[in-house]
Design an enzyme around this catalytic site. Sequence first.
Site, PDB file in Angstrom:
ATOM      1  N   CYS A   2       0.838  -1.195   0.000  1.00 35.84           N
ATOM      2  CA  CYS A   2       0.000   0.000   0.000  1.00 35.84           C
ATOM      3  C   CYS A   2       0.877   1.249   0.000  1.00 35.84           C
ATOM      4  O   CYS A   2       2.051   1.205   0.315  1.00 35.84           O
ATOM      5  CB  CYS A   2      -0.882   0.009   1.239  1.00 35.84           C
ATOM      6  N   ARG A  27       4.147   0.978  -6.789  1.00 31.71           N
ATOM      7  CA  ARG A  27       4.023  -0.067  -5.770  1.00 31.71           C
ATOM      8  C   ARG A  27       2.851  -1.004  -6.061  1.00 31.71           C
ATOM      9  O   ARG A  27       2.711  -2.040  -5.441  1.00 31.71           O
ATOM     10  CB  ARG A  27       3.831   0.568  -4.390  1.00 31.71           C
ATOM     11  N   TRP A  74      -3.234  -2.183  -1.538  1.00 30.60           N
ATOM     12  CA  TRP A  74      -2.862  -3.479  -2.168  1.00 30.60           C
ATOM     13  C   TRP A  74      -3.557  -4.517  -1.298  1.00 30.60           C
ATOM     14  O   TRP A  74      -3.084  -4.830  -0.203  1.00 30.60           O
ATOM     15  CB  TRP A  74      -1.341  -3.603  -2.138  1.00 30.60           C
ATOM     16  N   ASN A 100      -0.777   0.575   6.242  1.00 32.48           N
ATOM     17  CA  ASN A 100      -0.039  -0.345   5.377  1.00 32.48           C
ATOM     18  C   ASN A 100       0.402  -1.479   6.294  1.00 32.48           C
ATOM     19  O   ASN A 100       1.007  -1.233   7.324  1.00 32.48           O
ATOM     20  CB  ASN A 100       1.182   0.383   4.786  1.00 32.48           C
ATOM     21  N   GLY A 101       0.066  -2.730   5.954  1.00 36.04           N
ATOM     22  CA  GLY A 101       0.458  -3.843   6.811  1.00 36.04           C
ATOM     23  C   GLY A 101      -0.728  -4.766   7.040  1.00 36.04           C
ATOM     24  O   GLY A 101      -1.752  -4.645   6.386  1.00 36.04           O
ATOM     25  N   GLU A 486      15.451 -22.698 -13.242  1.00 34.15           N
ATOM     26  CA  GLU A 486      15.168 -21.285 -12.931  1.00 34.15           C
ATOM     27  C   GLU A 486      16.443 -20.448 -13.021  1.00 34.15           C
ATOM     28  O   GLU A 486      16.435 -19.344 -13.571  1.00 34.15           O
ATOM     29  CB  GLU A 486      14.532 -21.168 -11.544  1.00 34.15           C
ATOM     30  N   LYS A 490      16.870 -17.219 -15.538  1.00 35.35           N
ATOM     31  CA  LYS A 490      17.265 -15.874 -15.073  1.00 35.35           C
ATOM     32  C   LYS A 490      18.405 -15.344 -15.922  1.00 35.35           C
ATOM     33  O   LYS A 490      18.409 -14.215 -16.374  1.00 35.35           O
ATOM     34  CB  LYS A 490      17.655 -15.923 -13.598  1.00 35.35           C
ATOM     35  N   GLU A 493      17.264 -14.618 -19.690  1.00 35.64           N
ATOM     36  CA  GLU A 493      16.299 -13.552 -20.003  1.00 35.64           C
ATOM     37  C   GLU A 493      16.838 -12.160 -19.706  1.00 35.64           C
ATOM     38  O   GLU A 493      16.343 -11.195 -20.261  1.00 35.64           O
ATOM     39  CB  GLU A 493      14.974 -13.777 -19.285  1.00 35.64           C
ATOM     40  N   HIS A 509      23.699 -39.173 -20.407  1.00 37.12           N
ATOM     41  CA  HIS A 509      22.932 -39.641 -21.583  1.00 37.12           C
ATOM     42  C   HIS A 509      23.055 -38.666 -22.739  1.00 37.12           C
ATOM     43  O   HIS A 509      22.120 -38.485 -23.511  1.00 37.12           O
ATOM     44  CB  HIS A 509      21.464 -39.827 -21.175  1.00 37.12           C
ATOM     45  N   LYS A 608       6.300  -8.158 -18.902  1.00 33.36           N
ATOM     46  CA  LYS A 608       6.137  -8.644 -17.530  1.00 33.36           C
ATOM     47  C   LYS A 608       4.980  -9.634 -17.439  1.00 33.36           C
ATOM     48  O   LYS A 608       5.018 -10.564 -16.655  1.00 33.36           O
ATOM     49  CB  LYS A 608       5.863  -7.463 -16.580  1.00 33.36           C
TER      50      LYS A 608
END
Length: 613
Positions: A2, A27, A74, A100-101, A486, A490, A493, A509, A608
């Site tokens: 938030c 944010r 948020w 916020n929280g 992963e 990273k 990309e 193999h 994104k």
Amino acid sequence: MCGIVGYIGPRDATPLILQGLQRLEYRGYDSAGIAVLQNGALAVRRDVGKLNNLRQMVNDKPLNGRIGIGHTRWATHGVPSSRNAHPHTSASGKTVVVHNGIVENFRDLRAELEADGVTFTSDTDTEVIVHLVQREIDAGHDVTEATRRTVGRLRGAHAIVVLNVNEPDRLVAVRIGNAGGVALGLGDDEMFVASDIPAILEHTRRMVFLESRQMVTLTRDAYTVQALDGTPVDAEIHDISWDPVSAARGEYKHFMQKEIHEQARSLTDTIRGRVDFQTNTITLPNLTISPDDARRIKRIVTVACGTSAYSALVGKFILEELTRIPVEVDYGSEYRYRDPILDEDCAVLAITQSGETVDTLAAMEEAREKHARQWSIVNAIGSQAMRVADGFITMQAGPEIGVASTKAFTTSIVDQYLLALYLAQQRGTLSREKAAQHVQDIARLPDMVGQVLDREAAIEALAAELYQYSNFLYLGRGINYPIALEGALKLKEISYIHAEGYPAGEMKHGPIALIDEHMPVLAITLKDGVYEKMLSQVEQAKSRGGIVIAVATDGDTLIAEKADHVLYVPDTPPLISPIVSVIPLQLLAYHIAVRRGCDVDQPRNLAKSVTVE
Ligand code: AGP
């Protein structure tokens, strides 16, 4: 997260607050609101959606005054809606709060207040704060003392700003823990308070930052900072030299670096409100299932794309170990055309940070058409994948701005861990003692991740040695095989270097033919059940002239004799080891990309959220 903005001074507060909220849009949010003291009474406007909706509302019904507070929300508790948007007002309309929280004990506090006759008008946890402050004011305390007494009853991390009509010359702000900051902007005969620097930087560069468990009383020409126990604090005044955009990144060069470092906190936020550490029980407010229903589930199919798919591969290990339900993982782009075999005893779990990935949404549609349960793990509140699901779990990672996903990856793994514990709890397949152990393991995560983040300098130095290679191989096994995938993604990309993640046991193999001095090998070689196997992989790569970088467990001296470089991580229980072993790979990819001068936050050709096929 938030966003909060407050103002007190000679100017009209409304445009200043709206502009400040605009500066905090990065944010992420799903609703917004503003409260201004106008002719001795609180005027409040709030709406779901973007700031433009709020601006339109303010244009249609103006509010003007010299003191006010604003908020972008948020959502965590209570869906995005105007009734759940902040600011929240007490029943008498005399006090207003933005927050916020997460108030972890809001259910108990709400029950207490309702028993006192308080009528709630929202589904948020925040609303308990304004009613508690009002009750303290009605008991004769001033707004500072009323706020101080109130926060003493709250569990969790918070940033709060309070305004009361009977003290029209002051704002009170509090910070507890890491639910976003509280910055004071010291103007000329005017004061600002905000969650973050960008909201107020254009008005003043002189700022004071509250530390955790501190509060401040602001008037237009003075401020008093105190600790929550009332001890006065002589807070340092900072002179901020940042430009507004870089201010949003804080002390980091890129949002990706900031978000990698946020993981120590975002993992705490992910756990918050879902784990009762007294009873070691899990509650998932938006994904509840009865014990009978839980026992009927015969199969889970997890569908996702990209990094989220690799999170799903990690989650398979966790879900199968704890629930003994078979888990199948598939790419959304494949699953949607497979005419999958599903029925009402299956659950299809979609993992998606954006909640808008078209292939993942299409896979969910398959589930709906075949009467399987639809669950989702999402970060973006109010997104499609959240709305269409029968039940969802939010990552609570805060907005992820960098195109390369980092904190969403680790928080989505924790969400799968929480889901696995919840299902096991409902199915009765996990003892209280075992549940307690898993809960303790998860609770240690933020600290262990923080330890690895503290080692960034060594990883940056290694990147300086590696950034000119054109090919990399990432090897992992068992629950860390997805981390090899992963780590390679990273690097690909954001640095545009070819990198391949591979199951270590498969090297013999074919791919071992690739090994030579021109292709560094990243081997995840933790002290776990496949350590010996991974050690022999390292030896095989070395014997063919390969360059080996091992991700290894603190204290492992043997690996240091075999590998060219070692990136150490703390010893962790197997099910959470992937969350720790991925951190050095995120940082390595980041620093290699920076060395290569790449556009880290907006890599070429990428978006994104992939909302088209
Ligand atoms: C990961 O770094 C990429 N940005 C990409 O693979 C991403 O994970 C994928 O597009 C899925 O996005 P989602 O989680 O929003 O569905």
